[in-house]
Write a protein that holds these residues in place. Structure first.
Motif, short mmCIF file in Angstrom:
data_model
loop_
_atom_site.label_atom_id
_atom_site.label_comp_id
_atom_site.label_asym_id
_atom_site.label_seq_id
_atom_site.Cartn_x
_atom_site.Cartn_y
_atom_site.Cartn_z
N ARG A 8 0.84 -1.22 0.00
CA ARG A 8 0.00 0.00 0.00
C ARG A 8 0.87 1.25 0.00
NH1 ARG A 8 -4.65 -1.63 4.36
NH2 ARG A 8 -5.53 -3.35 3.13
N ALA A 9 1.96 1.22 0.72
CA ALA A 9 2.86 2.38 0.73
C ALA A 9 3.48 2.61 -0.64
CB ALA A 9 3.96 2.18 1.78
N ILE A 10 3.85 1.52 -1.33
CA ILE A 10 4.41 1.65 -2.68
C ILE A 10 3.36 2.17 -3.63
CG2 ILE A 10 5.42 0.36 -4.60
CD1 ILE A 10 6.59 -1.55 -2.43
N TYR A 24 9.63 6.49 -0.51
CA TYR A 24 10.69 5.56 -0.92
C TYR A 24 11.83 5.56 0.11
CZ TYR A 24 8.61 4.69 -5.51
OH TYR A 24 7.79 4.30 -6.54
N LEU A 25 12.13 6.72 0.69
CA LEU A 25 13.13 6.76 1.76
C LEU A 25 12.67 5.94 2.96
CD1 LEU A 25 14.35 10.46 1.66
CD2 LEU A 25 15.69 8.42 1.16
N ALA A 26 11.40 6.06 3.31
CA ALA A 26 10.86 5.29 4.44
C ALA A 26 10.90 3.80 4.13
CB ALA A 26 9.44 5.74 4.75
N GLY A 28 13.04 2.25 2.16
CA GLY A 28 14.43 1.83 2.28
C GLY A 28 14.90 1.78 3.72
N ALA A 29 14.48 2.77 4.53
CA ALA A 29 14.89 2.82 5.94
C ALA A 29 14.29 1.67 6.74
CB ALA A 29 14.48 4.15 6.55
N SER A 30 13.13 1.17 6.30
CA SER A 30 12.50 0.07 7.03
C SER A 30 13.07 -1.28 6.62
CB SER A 30 10.99 0.08 6.79
OG SER A 30 10.70 -0.33 5.47
N LYS A 31 14.08 -1.27 5.74
CA LYS A 31 14.72 -2.50 5.26
C LYS A 31 13.72 -3.43 4.57
CE LYS A 31 18.63 -1.48 7.30
NZ LYS A 31 19.48 -0.57 6.64
N TYR A 32 12.81 -2.83 3.81
CA TYR A 32 11.84 -3.61 3.03
C TYR A 32 12.61 -4.42 2.00
CZ TYR A 32 7.26 -4.52 0.94
OH TYR A 32 6.12 -5.12 0.49
N PRO A 33 12.27 -5.68 1.78
CA PRO A 33 13.04 -6.51 0.84
C PRO A 33 13.06 -5.90 -0.57
CG PRO A 33 11.52 -7.85 2.13
CD PRO A 33 11.21 -6.42 2.44
N ASN A 41 6.57 -2.51 -7.24
CA ASN A 41 6.71 -1.21 -7.92
C ASN A 41 6.62 -1.38 -9.43
OD1 ASN A 41 7.14 1.64 -7.83
ND2 ASN A 41 9.25 1.28 -8.44
N GLY A 42 7.24 -2.42 -9.96
CA GLY A 42 7.19 -2.67 -11.40
C GLY A 42 5.79 -2.99 -11.87
N ALA A 43 5.07 -3.84 -11.12
CA ALA A 43 3.71 -4.20 -11.51
C ALA A 43 2.78 -2.98 -11.47
CB ALA A 43 3.18 -5.29 -10.58
#
Length: 103
Positions: A8-10, A24-26, A28-33, A41-43
């Motif tokens: 949902r965030a993406i 996107y910074l959040a 990355g900071a949350s160590k999302y795979p 994101n691509g889909a």
């Protein structure tokens, strides 16, 4: 939010351009795979771009609208060229004035 609702965030970031960077910074900071992020994101991007191109195709069939938009594109391009060229022309004029003042 990102850890619990990453997709949902993406999705939110894809459609709210002003919030894309911070979200996107959040992410990355949350160590999302990374792989999961890229797939989601691509889909979402494929769907988003397809819808936008389709809408452009549907509304681009109006000849009058296309003609008006063409003139707007030309005006925007000319304005951007003027704005980008102005500092260089101004600097050249200042140099020329300095040379004549020093001579």
């Amino acid at each position: 939010m990102v850890r619990r609702r990453g997709a949902r965030a993406i999705l939110l970031a894809r459609f709210l351009v002003g919030l894309r960077g911070p979200v996107y910074l959040a992410i990355g900071a949350s160590k999302y795979p990374m792989l999961r992020f890229e797939l989601i994101n691509g889909a979402i991007g494929l769907v988003e771009v397809a819808v936008l191109v389709f809408l452009g195709y549907r509304f681009g069939q109006s000849a009058r609208l296309a003609h008006q938009i063409r003139w707007i594109e030309i005006a925007v391009g000319a304005s951007m060229l003027a704005v980008l060229a102005a500092p260089f022309l101004f600097k050249a004029r200042l140099r020329k004035q300095q040379r004549t003042a020093n001579a």
